[in-house]
Design a protein around this motif. Sequence first.
Motif, short mmCIF file in Angstrom:
data_model
loop_
_atom_site.label_atom_id
_atom_site.label_comp_id
_atom_site.label_asym_id
_atom_site.label_seq_id
_atom_site.Cartn_x
_atom_site.Cartn_y
_atom_site.Cartn_z
N ARG A 11 0.52 -1.35 -0.16
CA ARG A 11 0.04 0.34 -0.11
C ARG A 11 0.79 1.12 -0.06
NH1 ARG A 11 0.71 2.05 4.50
NH2 ARG A 11 0.91 1.26 6.74
N ARG A 12 0.25 2.50 -0.24
CA ARG A 12 1.02 4.08 -0.78
C ARG A 12 1.51 3.98 1.42
NH1 ARG A 12 -0.71 7.11 -4.14
NH2 ARG A 12 0.36 9.02 -2.97
N MET A 13 2.61 4.05 1.38
CA MET A 13 3.38 4.64 1.95
C MET A 13 2.96 5.80 3.14
SD MET A 13 7.45 4.91 3.43
CE MET A 13 7.97 3.30 2.66
N ALA A 14 2.45 6.31 4.07
CA ALA A 14 2.78 7.36 5.37
C ALA A 14 2.69 7.64 5.63
CB ALA A 14 0.87 6.94 5.60
N ALA A 15 3.25 8.93 6.32
CA ALA A 15 4.23 9.69 7.18
C ALA A 15 4.27 8.74 8.83
CB ALA A 15 3.72 11.28 7.18
N GLY A 16 2.94 8.23 9.24
CA GLY A 16 2.74 7.42 10.56
C GLY A 16 3.35 6.20 9.83
N ASP A 17 3.85 6.09 9.10
CA ASP A 17 5.01 4.45 8.50
C ASP A 17 6.07 4.73 9.10
OD1 ASP A 17 2.29 3.25 8.06
OD2 ASP A 17 2.30 4.41 5.74
N LEU A 18 6.23 6.28 8.76
CA LEU A 18 8.17 5.90 9.11
C LEU A 18 8.28 5.65 9.64
CD1 LEU A 18 8.57 9.80 6.87
CD2 LEU A 18 9.21 7.65 6.36
N ALA A 19 8.42 5.62 11.07
CA ALA A 19 8.99 4.81 11.91
C ALA A 19 9.35 3.11 12.01
CB ALA A 19 8.48 4.80 13.57
N SER A 40 12.32 10.20 5.46
CA SER A 40 11.19 11.28 5.57
C SER A 40 11.00 12.45 4.16
CB SER A 40 11.05 12.05 6.29
OG SER A 40 10.35 13.56 6.47
N GLU A 41 11.69 12.43 4.14
CA GLU A 41 12.02 13.88 2.39
C GLU A 41 11.80 12.73 1.46
OE1 GLU A 41 16.08 15.80 0.19
OE2 GLU A 41 15.69 13.90 0.20
N ARG A 42 12.62 11.67 1.39
CA ARG A 42 11.45 11.20 -0.23
C ARG A 42 10.45 10.94 -0.33
NH1 ARG A 42 16.92 10.94 -0.06
NH2 ARG A 42 17.91 10.07 -1.27
N LEU A 43 9.77 10.40 1.20
CA LEU A 43 7.97 10.49 0.63
C LEU A 43 6.92 11.72 0.90
CD1 LEU A 43 5.31 8.86 1.68
CD2 LEU A 43 5.34 9.41 4.12
N GLU A 44 8.12 12.75 1.07
CA GLU A 44 7.81 14.24 0.70
C GLU A 44 7.77 14.50 -0.36
OE1 GLU A 44 8.94 18.51 2.02
OE2 GLU A 44 8.81 16.79 3.89
N TYR A 46 7.75 12.33 -3.63
CA TYR A 46 7.35 11.67 -3.88
C TYR A 46 6.32 10.41 -3.32
CZ TYR A 46 6.42 9.67 -9.01
OH TYR A 46 5.87 9.62 -10.10
N PRO A 47 5.26 10.74 -2.95
CA PRO A 47 4.49 10.07 -2.22
C PRO A 47 4.13 9.00 -2.67
CG PRO A 47 3.11 12.48 -2.20
CD PRO A 47 4.97 12.46 -3.30
N GLU A 48 3.30 8.76 -4.32
CA GLU A 48 3.34 7.42 -4.60
C GLU A 48 4.72 6.96 -5.50
OE1 GLU A 48 3.93 11.09 -5.99
OE2 GLU A 48 3.23 11.67 -7.52
N GLY A 49 5.09 7.11 -5.07
CA GLY A 49 6.83 6.17 -5.70
C GLY A 49 7.30 5.19 -3.55
N CYS A 50 5.95 5.38 -2.61
CA CYS A 50 6.99 5.49 -1.39
C CYS A 50 5.52 3.87 -1.35
CB CYS A 50 6.65 5.96 -0.70
SG CYS A 50 7.94 7.25 -0.83
N LEU A 81 17.90 14.57 -1.05
CA LEU A 81 18.26 15.24 -2.41
C LEU A 81 17.42 17.06 -2.59
CD1 LEU A 81 15.63 12.14 -4.17
CD2 LEU A 81 17.99 12.44 -3.79
N GLU A 82 17.11 17.28 -1.86
CA GLU A 82 15.89 18.55 -1.48
C GLU A 82 14.97 18.50 -2.29
OE1 GLU A 82 19.42 21.66 -1.93
OE2 GLU A 82 20.80 20.11 -0.52
N ARG A 83 15.70 18.29 -4.15
CA ARG A 83 14.34 18.41 -4.73
C ARG A 83 13.90 17.27 -6.08
NH1 ARG A 83 17.43 21.57 -5.75
NH2 ARG A 83 18.03 23.85 -6.62
#
Length: 171
Positions: A11-19, A40-44, A46-50, A81-83
């Motif tokens: 499933r798509r990752m959510a911020a709550g999954d980072l731990a 955290s940065e990768r999720l922020e 490109y969320p569709e890739g996590c 990555l920064e961007r």
Amino acid sequence: MSADSNALHWRRMAAGDLAAVSRMAAIIHTGFFEEDAIYSERLELYPEGCHLLQAASGEALGYAITHPWRLYSMPALNSMLERLPTTPSTYYLHDIALMPAARGTGAAGRIVSLLAAHAGEQGFDTMSLVAVNNSAGFWQKHGFEIDDRPELEAKLRTYSDDARFMLRRLR
């Protein structure tokens, strides 16, 4: 003991999954430390890739972190990555990791297929990655080929002595 493949789903990752991702990374990638901020940065960016691999019980058993990038310019390990690039030229698989209980269930092959479909839908001609831990054979079974380029050797050695740049053509 491995998990039942029917009881696992991506499933798509959510911020709550980072731990959970951080916990799994510490177990799976003992030689490839990355700070929590990387995930955290990768999720922020490109969320569709996590993605997170979840058992029916709710337990997290794996993750995938991927994003558009520049071909032959893999990000350094544990670097922000920064961007994302404005004109990406490959779909980069930063990390696909499974806990021991999920290995051998077909979950890794399923996420590679899902990611290839996504990359194709986004118009990418290739997917790329850095294979470590002698995993090149796994990736070859999923359509990737080793792409030896002398100009990448020094950067690959920052990952590990067995690191290989791999490419899968989608078109």
